[in-house]
Write a protein that holds these residues in place. Structure first.
Motif, PDB file in Angstrom:
ATOM      1  N   LYS A 123      40.259 -12.475  -1.538  1.00  0.00           N
ATOM      2  CA  LYS A 123      41.581 -12.238  -1.007  1.00  0.00           C
ATOM      3  C   LYS A 123      41.917 -13.086  -0.038  1.00  0.00           C
ATOM      4  CE  LYS A 123      40.134  -8.666   2.451  1.00  0.00           C
ATOM      5  NZ  LYS A 123      40.159  -7.511   2.788  1.00  0.00           N
ATOM      6  N   THR A 124      43.173 -13.103   0.179  1.00  0.00           N
ATOM      7  CA  THR A 124      43.775 -14.268   1.115  1.00  0.00           C
ATOM      8  C   THR A 124      45.342 -13.746   1.608  1.00  0.00           C
ATOM      9  OG1 THR A 124      44.150 -16.454   1.973  1.00  0.00           O
ATOM     10  CG2 THR A 124      44.740 -16.235  -0.431  1.00  0.00           C
ATOM     11  N   ASP A 125      45.666 -13.447   2.484  1.00  0.00           N
ATOM     12  CA  ASP A 125      47.066 -13.267   2.989  1.00  0.00           C
ATOM     13  C   ASP A 125      47.987 -12.465   1.995  1.00  0.00           C
ATOM     14  OD1 ASP A 125      49.350 -13.541   4.746  1.00  0.00           O
ATOM     15  OD2 ASP A 125      49.913 -15.239   3.623  1.00  0.00           O
ATOM     16  N   ALA A 192      44.999 -20.320   0.205  1.00  0.00           N
ATOM     17  CA  ALA A 192      44.337 -20.187   1.325  1.00  0.00           C
ATOM     18  C   ALA A 192      44.399 -21.482   2.038  1.00  0.00           C
ATOM     19  CB  ALA A 192      42.821 -19.656   1.092  1.00  0.00           C
ATOM     20  N   VAL A 193      44.189 -22.664   1.442  1.00  0.00           N
ATOM     21  CA  VAL A 193      44.201 -23.719   2.117  1.00  0.00           C
ATOM     22  C   VAL A 193      45.636 -24.175   2.435  1.00  0.00           C
ATOM     23  CG1 VAL A 193      43.654 -26.324   1.612  1.00  0.00           C
ATOM     24  CG2 VAL A 193      41.982 -24.682   0.910  1.00  0.00           C
ATOM     25  N   LYS A 194      46.457 -23.988   1.385  1.00  0.00           N
ATOM     26  CA  LYS A 194      47.886 -24.603   1.827  1.00  0.00           C
ATOM     27  C   LYS A 194      48.357 -23.640   3.012  1.00  0.00           C
ATOM     28  CE  LYS A 194      52.480 -24.934  -0.585  1.00  0.00           C
ATOM     29  NZ  LYS A 194      53.221 -24.498  -1.775  1.00  0.00           N
ATOM     30  N   GLN A 195      48.086 -22.420   2.952  1.00  0.00           N
ATOM     31  CA  GLN A 195      48.611 -21.495   4.083  1.00  0.00           C
ATOM     32  C   GLN A 195      47.747 -21.665   5.186  1.00  0.00           C
ATOM     33  OE1 GLN A 195      50.930 -18.303   1.180  1.00  0.00           O
ATOM     34  NE2 GLN A 195      48.977 -17.587   2.156  1.00  0.00           N
ATOM     35  N   GLN A 196      46.594 -21.969   5.350  1.00  0.00           N
ATOM     36  CA  GLN A 196      45.655 -22.209   6.264  1.00  0.00           C
ATOM     37  C   GLN A 196      45.291 -20.757   6.539  1.00  0.00           C
ATOM     38  OE1 GLN A 196      46.309 -24.806   9.616  1.00  0.00           O
ATOM     39  NE2 GLN A 196      46.959 -26.518   8.231  1.00  0.00           N
ATOM     40  N   THR A 197      45.024 -19.841   5.651  1.00  0.00           N
ATOM     41  CA  THR A 197      44.692 -18.511   6.068  1.00  0.00           C
ATOM     42  C   THR A 197      43.167 -18.363   5.395  1.00  0.00           C
ATOM     43  OG1 THR A 197      45.787 -17.755   3.850  1.00  0.00           O
ATOM     44  CG2 THR A 197      46.884 -17.528   5.744  1.00  0.00           C
ATOM     45  N   GLN A 227      41.560 -35.083   3.878  1.00  0.00           N
ATOM     46  CA  GLN A 227      42.416 -34.547   2.895  1.00  0.00           C
ATOM     47  C   GLN A 227      42.373 -35.145   1.460  1.00  0.00           C
ATOM     48  OE1 GLN A 227      44.779 -31.668   3.646  1.00  0.00           O
ATOM     49  NE2 GLN A 227      44.948 -31.999   1.254  1.00  0.00           N
ATOM     50  N   ASN A 228      42.194 -36.216   1.765  1.00  0.00           N
ATOM     51  CA  ASN A 228      41.921 -36.986   0.136  1.00  0.00           C
ATOM     52  C   ASN A 228      40.964 -36.511  -0.630  1.00  0.00           C
ATOM     53  OD1 ASN A 228      40.205 -38.567   1.862  1.00  0.00           O
ATOM     54  ND2 ASN A 228      40.374 -40.271   0.867  1.00  0.00           N
ATOM     55  N   VAL A 229      39.607 -36.208   0.144  1.00  0.00           N
ATOM     56  CA  VAL A 229      38.647 -35.199  -0.423  1.00  0.00           C
ATOM     57  C   VAL A 229      38.973 -34.019  -1.168  1.00  0.00           C
ATOM     58  CG1 VAL A 229      36.126 -34.546  -0.134  1.00  0.00           C
ATOM     59  CG2 VAL A 229      36.888 -36.683   0.885  1.00  0.00           C
ATOM     60  N   ILE A 230      39.768 -33.305  -0.269  1.00  0.00           N
ATOM     61  CA  ILE A 230      40.083 -31.821  -0.486  1.00  0.00           C
ATOM     62  C   ILE A 230      40.865 -32.093  -1.710  1.00  0.00           C
ATOM     63  CG2 ILE A 230      41.576 -29.808   0.018  1.00  0.00           C
ATOM     64  CD1 ILE A 230      40.796 -30.251   2.948  1.00  0.00           C
ATOM     65  N   ASP A 231      41.862 -32.754  -1.909  1.00  0.00           N
ATOM     66  CA  ASP A 231      42.694 -33.392  -2.962  1.00  0.00           C
ATOM     67  C   ASP A 231      41.822 -33.338  -4.126  1.00  0.00           C
ATOM     68  OD1 ASP A 231      44.898 -32.738  -1.446  1.00  0.00           O
ATOM     69  OD2 ASP A 231      45.372 -34.905  -1.168  1.00  0.00           O
ATOM     70  N   TYR A 232      41.022 -34.121  -4.077  1.00  0.00           N
ATOM     71  CA  TYR A 232      40.104 -34.725  -5.155  1.00  0.00           C
ATOM     72  C   TYR A 232      39.208 -33.386  -5.867  1.00  0.00           C
ATOM     73  CZ  TYR A 232      36.368 -36.913  -8.032  1.00  0.00           C
ATOM     74  OH  TYR A 232      35.503 -37.103  -8.991  1.00  0.00           O
TER      75      TYR A 232
END
Length: 241
Positions: A123-125, A192-197, A227-232
């Motif tokens: 779960k998230t937010d 969760a990553v997009k919302q930082q939750t 961020q480029n590692v997260i994106d990959y």
């Protein structure tokens, strides 16, 4: 950083292969001369000319494996394996007759003595999904996979459950897709990553094992991981159905 120190830091991570046009970088959130704890460790290979990530591992090492989980992303061109890892005492998982549920005996040679389905809620937010996941427990290579300062590991099992995110880059001849459980986990992880939750994993225990709740701090992750590692690894990837 000498080779021995690098080996100790990256123990348990997959080794990389390089070519002459590739660079390598390793980032440690909380460096230590001793045992790494409570830290993200990021290792990635990139193209020297374009800075495009070609291969990456993200590892979060908890402060205490007894109560917290490690999170590990093994990111490759066609897929990412995302694992949640923690410790449990074998006595808590035994059946009444002293045996273990083991639905995958073929893994016994790797030390896996326990493997069965557990209920999991992610779960998230305000958004959540319930599913069943296969949870495995192994008693081999405990110090390799779980770097801890626990003095007596006897009876402890290294517990793991994971999701495989197969991407559209997967070659056509590979007839593999992404399970519905992995699709749900992928969507919640990205949200969760997009919302930082926080992303919360509520795992139901079996037998005498207590229910476990593990939390991934996605805001901290974004501060520690490029961020480029997260994106990959997952942020800018599309799943293969």
């Amino acid at each position: 950083m000498n080779n021995r120190v690098r080996f100790l830091i990256l123990a348990g991570l997959a080794s990389f292969s390089f070519n002459a046009q590739s660079g390598e970088d390793t980032l440690i959130e909380n460096p230590s001369t001793g045992l790494l704890k409570d830290s993200f460790v990021v290792s990635y290979v990139y193209d020297d000319f374009t800075d495009k990530v070609e291969d990456a591992d993200i590892l979060f090492i908890p402060a205490d494996y007894r109560t917290q989980a490690a999170f590990f992303w093994r990111c490759r061109p066609f897929f990412t394996n995302f694992s949640v890892e923690f410790l449990e005492h074998e006595d808590n998982l035994k059946e009444r007759d002293g045996s273990f549920k083991n639905n995958s005996p073929k893994y016994a040679k790797h030390g896996y003595i326990y493997d069965t389905k557990h209920d999991l809620k992610i779960k998230t937010d305000g958004d959540s999904e319930r599913m069943e996941v296969s949870v495995g427990g192994q008693n081999a290579h405990l110090t390799k996979h779980f770097k801890t300062d626990i003095q007596n590991p006897a009876g402890l099992l290294g517990m793991t459950y994971h999701f495989t995110f197969n991407y559209i880059e997967m070659p056509a001849f590979r007839k593999v897709g992404t399970t519905s459980e992995a699709q749900d986990a992928f969507a919640l992880l990205n949200r969760a990553v997009k919302q930082q939750t926080p992303l919360v994993f509520e795992l139901e225990g079996r037998n005498n094992a207590q229910d476990r709740t593990f939390t991934l701090d996605t805001q901290r992750m974004q501060n520690a991981v490029p961020q480029n590692v997260i994106d990959y690894c997952f942020g800018q990837r599309k799943l293969r159905d």
